[in-house]
Design an enzyme around this catalytic site. Structure first.
Site, PDB file in Angstrom:
ATOM      1  CD  GLU A   1      -6.428 -52.022  -3.442  1.00 17.11           C
ATOM      2  OE1 GLU A   1      -5.679 -51.479  -2.592  1.00 17.11           O
ATOM      3  OE2 GLU A   1      -5.997 -52.758  -4.345  1.00 17.11           O
TER       4      GLU A   1
ATOM      5  CG  HIS B   1      -8.216 -60.076  -5.563  1.00 15.47           C
ATOM      6  ND1 HIS B   1      -8.434 -60.104  -6.925  1.00 15.47           N
ATOM      7  CD2 HIS B   1      -7.913 -58.802  -5.253  1.00 15.47           C
ATOM      8  CE1 HIS B   1      -8.277 -58.895  -7.418  1.00 15.47           C
ATOM      9  NE2 HIS B   1      -7.952 -58.081  -6.417  1.00 15.47           N
TER      10      HIS B   1
END
Length: 182
Positions: A76, A3
């Site tokens: 994550e 990201h």
């Protein structure tokens, strides 16, 4: 790909499952990568459910017809009590080693995290052709291990250098026979 940058990335705070949005630089990183991906054929995109990955993916795919799928397996790792700390506050390398017991209360064990991500990658071998994954720095570790065909770097292996930078793409191919085993 990882990201775009967040404000927590600037201060080296570990985000884990904290849902931190990308910042102006993160948006610029995604826009730059979007330009680089122009003309690249993609059959699908899979993105972590966390907003920083979602925001990045939406920028990357704006104006395309590429199907975007939210994939929880790309979230994550849960850092538990270490979330919000800086990597200097604990043994960051040991935290990523799958053979080292995780000392952070509430954290997802590294081995379980790697298995979660790599299980999804094996399934991709049965899916669409060219795909884009938008995820996180931690996710880049099991992705790279998978791309190398290994489960672990062994005792003393250095995992932290495998963390991919923001706005960069790691290209690899999932062999068809790997996907068929999942």
């Amino acid at each position: 790909m990882r990201h775009g940058q967040t404000d927590w990335n600037i201060t080296w705070k570990l985000q884990g499952r904290a849902d931190i949005p990308i910042n102006a630089n993160g948006r610029a990183q995604a826009e730059a990568l979007r330009a680089q991906l122009a003309g690249v054929r993609l059959d699908a995109a899979y993105v972590s459910p966390l907003c920083r990955a979602q925001q990045t993916a939406h920028i990357l795919l704006r104006g395309t017809n590429v199907p975007l799928h939210t994939q929880p397996a790309l979230a994550e790792r849960d850092f538990g009590a270490y979330e919000g700390l800086r990597k200097e506050d604990f043994d960051f390398e040991a935290f990523w080693h799958p053979e080292v017991p995780c000392p952070a209360p509430g954290a997802e064990p590294a081995g379980a995290f790697y298995a979660r991500v790599q299980g999804f990658l094996r399934a991709l071998g049965r899916g669409p052709g060219a795909v884009l994954l938008v995820a996180h720095g931690g996710v880049s570790i099991p992705v790279q291990l998978f791309a190398r065909g290994v489960q672990s770097l062994g005792p003393g292996g250095a995992y932290v250098p495998l963390i991919w930078p923001h706005g960069k793409v790691l290209h690899f191919t999932v062999p068809q026979e790997v996907g068929q085993k999942a």
